[in-house]
Design a protein around this motif. Sequence first.
Motif, PDB file in Angstrom:
ATOM      1  N   UNK A 278     -45.821 -73.927 -97.282  1.00 16.97           N
ATOM      2  CA  UNK A 278     -44.475 -74.449 -97.033  1.00 16.97           C
ATOM      3  C   UNK A 278     -44.322 -74.788 -95.549  1.00 16.97           C
ATOM      4  N   UNK A 279     -44.834 -73.931 -94.695  1.00 18.55           N
ATOM      5  CA  UNK A 279     -44.758 -74.150 -93.255  1.00 18.55           C
ATOM      6  C   UNK A 279     -45.538 -75.402 -92.860  1.00 18.55           C
ATOM      7  N   UNK A 280     -46.715 -75.576 -93.434  1.00 14.48           N
ATOM      8  CA  UNK A 280     -47.548 -76.749 -93.127  1.00 14.48           C
ATOM      9  C   UNK A 280     -46.846 -78.032 -93.575  1.00 14.48           C
ATOM     10  N   UNK A 281     -46.266 -78.007 -94.761  1.00 13.82           N
ATOM     11  CA  UNK A 281     -45.562 -79.197 -95.263  1.00 13.82           C
ATOM     12  C   UNK A 281     -44.368 -79.532 -94.370  1.00 13.82           C
ATOM     13  N   UNK A 282     -43.595 -78.524 -94.014  1.00 13.52           N
ATOM     14  CA  UNK A 282     -42.448 -78.754 -93.141  1.00 13.52           C
ATOM     15  C   UNK A 282     -42.902 -79.266 -91.773  1.00 13.52           C
ATOM     16  N   UNK A 283     -43.977 -78.703 -91.265  1.00 12.03           N
ATOM     17  CA  UNK A 283     -44.510 -79.144 -89.977  1.00 12.03           C
ATOM     18  C   UNK A 283     -44.952 -80.606 -90.050  1.00 12.03           C
ATOM     19  N   UNK A 284     -45.549 -80.982 -91.167  1.00 11.56           N
ATOM     20  CA  UNK A 284     -45.978 -82.378 -91.343  1.00 11.56           C
ATOM     21  C   UNK A 284     -44.778 -83.325 -91.406  1.00 11.56           C
ATOM     22  N   UNK A 285     -43.718 -82.891 -92.088  1.00 15.68           N
ATOM     23  CA  UNK A 285     -42.507 -83.721 -92.163  1.00 15.68           C
ATOM     24  C   UNK A 285     -41.916 -83.895 -90.766  1.00 15.68           C
ATOM     25  N   UNK A 286     -41.731 -82.790 -90.069  1.00 13.88           N
ATOM     26  CA  UNK A 286     -41.171 -82.857 -88.719  1.00 13.88           C
ATOM     27  C   UNK A 286     -42.144 -83.576 -87.779  1.00 13.88           C
ATOM     28  N   UNK A 287     -43.432 -83.336 -87.960  1.00 13.41           N
ATOM     29  CA  UNK A 287     -44.443 -84.014 -87.148  1.00 13.41           C
ATOM     30  C   UNK A 287     -44.451 -85.511 -87.384  1.00 13.41           C
ATOM     31  N   UNK A 288     -44.209 -85.918 -88.629  1.00 12.89           N
ATOM     32  CA  UNK A 288     -44.108 -87.348 -88.923  1.00 12.89           C
ATOM     33  C   UNK A 288     -42.947 -87.972 -88.179  1.00 12.89           C
TER      34      UNK A 288
END
Length: 122
Positions: free
Chosen positions: A3-13
């Motif tokens: 979940x943290x990785x997915x959220x980080x990818x969204x925010x990173x995008x």
Amino acid sequence: MMKRIIRYCVLGGLGSVIYLGVTMAFVEILGFQPTVASIVGFLCVLLIVYLPNHFWVFESTRAHRSSFPRFVIVSGVGLLGSTAAMYGAVNIIGLNYMWGVLGATAVVPPVNFILNSYWTFR
């Protein structure tokens, strides 16, 4: 962790879009040298993504007086990497600055995720 990785990818995008937009605007519209424009773009992203990283991505309970300085240090490491990628692509290899943008966005976010996960917000 997923979940943290997915959220980080969204925010990173989102951060990558902001970085790209600011960098391009400073190069194409304002006539800045790409390495300087890259630094400005990176600093804009730094200011925008701290709170979402703290509360949403890492769900940290660490006090801001502790986590924000750590975030700035980790971001400083990222800034060095981003600047090196841009300088190397443009000034050493002679590529278009967009290759520097690509290099920076490929390397810096994964390193920052690891450092933020295990140090900044832990």
